[in-house]
Design an enzyme around this catalytic site. Structure first.
Site, PDB file in Angstrom:
ATOM      1  N   CYS A 296      26.577  40.028  27.739  1.00 38.38           N
ATOM      2  CA  CYS A 296      27.802  40.806  27.910  1.00 38.38           C
ATOM      3  C   CYS A 296      27.836  41.461  29.283  1.00 38.38           C
ATOM      4  CB  CYS A 296      27.901  41.909  26.854  1.00 38.38           C
ATOM      5  SG  CYS A 296      27.841  41.346  25.153  1.00 38.38           S
TER       6      CYS A 296
ATOM      7  N   ARG B  32      24.495  32.945  25.295  1.00 40.35           N
ATOM      8  CA  ARG B  32      25.881  32.502  25.369  1.00 40.35           C
ATOM      9  C   ARG B  32      26.771  33.667  25.785  1.00 40.35           C
ATOM     10  NH1 ARG B  32      24.259  31.493  20.320  1.00 40.35           N
ATOM     11  NH2 ARG B  32      25.872  32.891  19.478  1.00 40.35           N
TER      12      ARG B  32
ATOM     13  N   ASP C  19      38.960  51.125  69.773  1.00 41.95           N
ATOM     14  CA  ASP C  19      40.336  50.916  69.320  1.00 41.95           C
ATOM     15  C   ASP C  19      41.156  52.187  69.547  1.00 41.95           C
ATOM     16  OD1 ASP C  19      42.166  49.104  67.428  1.00 41.95           O
ATOM     17  OD2 ASP C  19      42.350  51.199  66.774  1.00 41.95           O
TER      18      ASP C  19
END
Length: 489
Positions: free
Chosen positions: A34, A63, A439
């Site tokens: 999970c 699974r 910048d």
């Protein structure tokens, strides 16, 4: 993180979605795995073990949970904030390199032996490159099974499986359901749609502020290649097997993504590139918590947390556009790029909007007559040198690029200063610590906030923001009224 048992237990018991994708919980008594935020009642601590990847869970015989669907978790932020071998390999695997070129191709791109890569991936992720690619194929298959009416044989081929039998066996092993059972359980969507078009949800870790993310992409969009239409950012994609068009719409808890592909084998790559462009695998809580430690940045973070770094789907394209945008306005840069697209881009059909071309390939740009470029001669030299080195392979820009090494290569090119190299590092290569102290917008914002405004002093102050200086750039840019900082209407 999966080795810190106490921390993992706390995250599972709190059902904390921030840790989805960081690790996976395998339950010994049920044989399922999970995500940490699974809504079911957490099992007893002694019945939980933790794994670093879905592939490792599958390798160990677990699974996927049918309730929380852990295979659809956001990707681990580790792979986009690190530049080591494992992170670069994971970015390439997500980009489909193992399916297209095999493990030898992955090793060749990284400059290591296949054995070295296998050993390091196993040590950190509990699974080798083949298992990691297999887990990605399984998720692609599930997506196609649940969202299309394609025959299973076509889905197996599109997802990258070598045979129908392998496809069936993998789906049953990973999901404990046959492909037909998965399709029967899927919710029925509205009928219709164009062939090859898929609608899906791209998850992310909250919070996410879409303003600068989509505002930047829309404000700098190159006509014909990108557009903002009906609340969605849309653009064409050059993909390994063909081309595609992506439409991305911000929603409160996901990004709605509609993909139209000329070849469905490109689905996992298209998803990976869209996620990367929108920086959806970031951990905004970790980023914002560190930036808040600077009292002058904290108000910006608190006002609009969860800013992402707008990136790209094509590193070479972005580098070319960065050169076209040197010392000109955003509008002028779009105009220069649009002319190249019209003259050298590959036409595509877009029945849903106004997209007309793929951005020109590097080979096409290498054949451009420099005299046809409406820019100063020095910038023409910068352009032709860049595309020439990209075309002959002496410079490679990709998800696997070594950030410091590539930045040094860029700085060695004529016309490349720190700003151009760093903006490419930030938005094309994905370096979360790239910084733009020269910048003008950053310096102006810094001065208004009371931060140092000279590049050297600002760089010294920004050392405390590492390794998230690229995100600090987004918060500083957001103080301006430029259209890049606002979600289009």
């Amino acid at each position: 993180m999966h080795t810190d048992t106490e921390r993992c237990l706390r995250a599972v018991q709190a059902k904390d979605a921030r840790f989805d994708g960081w690790f996976f919980t395998a339950v010994l008594t049920t044989g399922i795995y999970c995500r940490p935020s699974c809504p079911v009642v957490p099992p007893k601590p002694e019945n939980m073990v933790f794994h670093p990847s879905a592939a490792a869970c599958q390798q160990a015989g677990f699974r996927a949970c049918k309730r929380c669907r852990p295979d659809t978790s956001p990707g681990s932020p580790e792979w986009n904030q690190r530049a080591d071998l494992v992170a670069r390999a994971m970015r390439l695997i997500a980009d489909g390199v193992v399916d297209r070129e095999g493990v030898p191709g992955l090793a060749a791109r990284l400059g290591y032996s296949a054995r070295q890569i296998e050993r390091q991936l196993l040590a950190e992720l509990g699974a080798g490159p083949l298992a990691l690619a297999r887990a990605q194929r399984a998720q692609t298959a599930r997506l196609l099974i649940e969202t299309t009416a394609l025959p299973m044989a076509e889905i197996a081929f599109a997802a990258g499986f070598s045979s129908i039998r392998t496809f069936n066996d993998t789906v049953r092993e990973v999901y404990a359901l046959t492909p037909s059972d998965l399709r029967a359980r899927a919710p029925r969507g509205p009928a219709g749609g164009t062939p090859g078009a898929l609608s899906l949800r791209l998850p992310f870790r909250a919070p996410l502020n879409p303003d600068n993310l989509f505002g930047h992409l829309a404000a700098t969009a190159v006509p014909g290649v990108e557009e903002w239409r009906d609340g969605a950012y849309r653009r064409t994609l050059r993909l390994p097997y063909g081309h595609g068009i992506a439409a991305l719409t911000p929603k409160p808890d996901h990004i709605a993504c509609r993909l139209t592909l000329s070849d469905l084998r490109d689905l996992p790559v298209a998803i990976s590139r869209c996620r990367r462009m929108l920086d959806l695998d970031a951990d905004p809580v970790a980023v914002d918590d560190q930036l808040r430690e600077d009292p002058l940045l904290a108000p910006l973070v608190d006002k609009a947390p969860g800013r992402r770094v707008p990136r790209t789907v094509d590193e070479a394209e972005f580098a070319v556009r960065a050169v076209l945008g040197q010392q000109v306005s955003t509008a002028a840069a779009r105009t220069h790029a649009a002319r190249l697209v019209t003259a050298h881009g590959e036409p595509v059909d877009d029945p849903e909007g106004g997209l007309t071309h793929l951005f020109p390939s590097v080979d096409a740009l290498a054949s451009v007559d420099p005299e046809s470029l409406a820019m100063p001669r020095t910038r023409r030299t910068t352009f032709t040198t860049l595309v020439g080195q990209l075309a002959d392979g002496s410079l490679h820009l990709g998800v696997e690029s070594d950030w410091p090494q590539t930045r040094a290569q860029l700085l060695a090119l004529p016309g490349f200063g720190p700003w151009t190299a760093d903006v490419i590092a930030m938005r094309a290569l994905g370096d979360p610590d790239a910084f733009l102290p020269t910048d003008l917008g950053i310096r102006r914002a810094a001065g208004e906030l009371g931060l140092p405004s000279t590049p050297s002093a600002l760089t010294a102050r920004a050392a405390a923001w590492r390794p998230w200086r690229a995100y600090a750039v987004q918060y500083l840019w957001a103080t301006d009224s430029h259209p890049i900082n606002f979600l289009p209407v």
